[in-house]
Write a protein that holds these residues in place. Structure first.
Motif, short mmCIF file in Angstrom:
data_model
loop_
_atom_site.label_atom_id
_atom_site.label_comp_id
_atom_site.label_asym_id
_atom_site.label_seq_id
_atom_site.Cartn_x
_atom_site.Cartn_y
_atom_site.Cartn_z
N CYS A 90 0.81 -1.23 0.00
CA CYS A 90 0.00 0.00 0.00
C CYS A 90 0.85 1.28 0.00
O CYS A 90 0.30 2.38 0.11
CB CYS A 90 -0.96 0.00 1.19
SG CYS A 90 -0.14 -0.01 2.79
N VAL A 91 2.17 1.12 -0.12
CA VAL A 91 3.06 2.29 -0.07
C VAL A 91 3.73 2.47 -1.43
O VAL A 91 4.36 1.55 -1.95
CB VAL A 91 4.13 2.13 1.04
CG1 VAL A 91 5.08 3.32 1.07
CG2 VAL A 91 3.47 1.95 2.41
N ARG A 100 -5.91 4.03 -2.48
CA ARG A 100 -6.55 2.98 -3.27
C ARG A 100 -6.12 1.59 -2.81
O ARG A 100 -6.82 0.60 -3.06
CB ARG A 100 -6.22 3.15 -4.75
CG ARG A 100 -6.79 4.43 -5.35
CD ARG A 100 -6.20 4.70 -6.69
NE ARG A 100 -4.74 4.80 -6.54
CZ ARG A 100 -3.89 5.10 -7.50
NH1 ARG A 100 -4.32 5.29 -8.72
NH2 ARG A 100 -2.60 5.18 -7.27
N MET A 101 -4.97 1.53 -2.14
CA MET A 101 -4.44 0.25 -1.70
C MET A 101 -4.54 0.04 -0.19
O MET A 101 -4.22 -1.03 0.31
CB MET A 101 -2.96 0.15 -2.10
CG MET A 101 -2.70 0.34 -3.59
SD MET A 101 -3.47 -0.93 -4.59
CE MET A 101 -2.42 -2.31 -4.20
N ARG A 107 -11.50 4.08 2.36
CA ARG A 107 -12.90 4.05 2.80
C ARG A 107 -13.03 4.82 4.11
O ARG A 107 -13.62 4.35 5.07
CB ARG A 107 -13.35 2.60 3.00
CG ARG A 107 -13.37 1.82 1.72
CD ARG A 107 -14.09 0.48 1.90
NE ARG A 107 -13.69 -0.43 0.85
CZ ARG A 107 -12.79 -1.40 0.99
NH1 ARG A 107 -12.20 -1.60 2.13
NH2 ARG A 107 -12.49 -2.18 -0.02
N TRP A 108 -12.46 5.98 4.13
CA TRP A 108 -12.38 6.82 5.33
C TRP A 108 -13.76 7.12 5.89
O TRP A 108 -14.71 7.35 5.15
CB TRP A 108 -11.69 8.14 4.97
CG TRP A 108 -11.49 9.03 6.14
CD1 TRP A 108 -12.24 10.13 6.47
CD2 TRP A 108 -10.49 8.93 7.15
NE1 TRP A 108 -11.76 10.70 7.61
CE2 TRP A 108 -10.68 9.98 8.06
CE3 TRP A 108 -9.44 8.03 7.37
CZ2 TRP A 108 -9.87 10.18 9.16
CZ3 TRP A 108 -8.64 8.22 8.48
CH2 TRP A 108 -8.84 9.28 9.36
N ASN A 109 -13.84 7.11 7.22
CA ASN A 109 -15.03 7.65 7.87
C ASN A 109 -14.59 8.51 9.03
O ASN A 109 -13.50 8.34 9.58
CB ASN A 109 -16.04 6.57 8.24
CG ASN A 109 -15.73 5.86 9.53
OD1 ASN A 109 -15.59 6.47 10.57
ND2 ASN A 109 -15.61 4.54 9.46
N ARG A 110 -15.42 9.44 9.42
CA ARG A 110 -15.11 10.45 10.41
C ARG A 110 -14.72 9.87 11.77
O ARG A 110 -14.05 10.51 12.57
CB ARG A 110 -16.33 11.36 10.56
CG ARG A 110 -16.07 12.63 11.25
CD ARG A 110 -17.32 13.51 11.24
NE ARG A 110 -16.97 14.91 11.16
CZ ARG A 110 -16.48 15.60 12.17
NH1 ARG A 110 -16.28 15.04 13.33
NH2 ARG A 110 -16.20 16.88 12.01
#
Length: 142
Positions: A90-91, A100-101, A107-110
């Motif tokens: 993922c880097v 994206r990886m 899929r960020w959420n607060r």
């Protein structure tokens, strides 16, 4: 206020909470974070540390990262970049964690925090596809 009775914590209060938690030390001490500069009134620039998980090629290594929280944080994810060289799926080759990886940023959420990001990156180090990848020399940086 947002929705039905949900209180939205203002950005600066949220970051102050995160700063306090980061300074006190988190969990077992395998991840930590704090501000780069106490004079950064907008609290944008942070440094994180991850101690590599045992029984992996990362075992005992100390990785440092830069975390940038723009004015949209925590509604949008921070930008995360390793300053210590690391080989992970993922880097990107320049040290940037690719949203994206990496599911936490993608899929960020607060409800997620910088601690979530660091803890999940550490967990990702131990994932089967990352745990044995050859690593750059210890101590090398981007």
């Amino acid at each position: 206020m947002q929705g039905t009775g949900t209180v939205v914590v203002p950005r600066n209060f949220r970051l102050l909470e995160e700063l306090e938690k980061g300074e006190k030390g988190i969990g077992d001490g395998t991840v930590s974070y704090g501000m780069d500069n106490a004079d950064d009134l907008l609290m944008r620039h942070w440094t994180g540390t991850i101690i590599g998980p045992p029984s992996t090629v990362h075992d005992g290594r100390i990785y440092t990262l830069k975390i940038y929280c723009d004015e949209q944080y925590p509604d949008r994810p921070p930008q995360v970049r390793f300053t210590s060289r690391v080989q992970m799926s993922c880097v990107a080759p320049n040290g940037v964690v690719d949203p994206r990886m990496f599911h936490v940023l993608g899929r960020w959420n607060r409800g997620y925090t910088m601690e979530t990001v660091l803890t999940e990156l550490r967990r990702e180090m131990a994932a089967p596809h990352n745990r044995k990848l050859p690593q750059p020399p210890e101590g090398s940086t981007y």
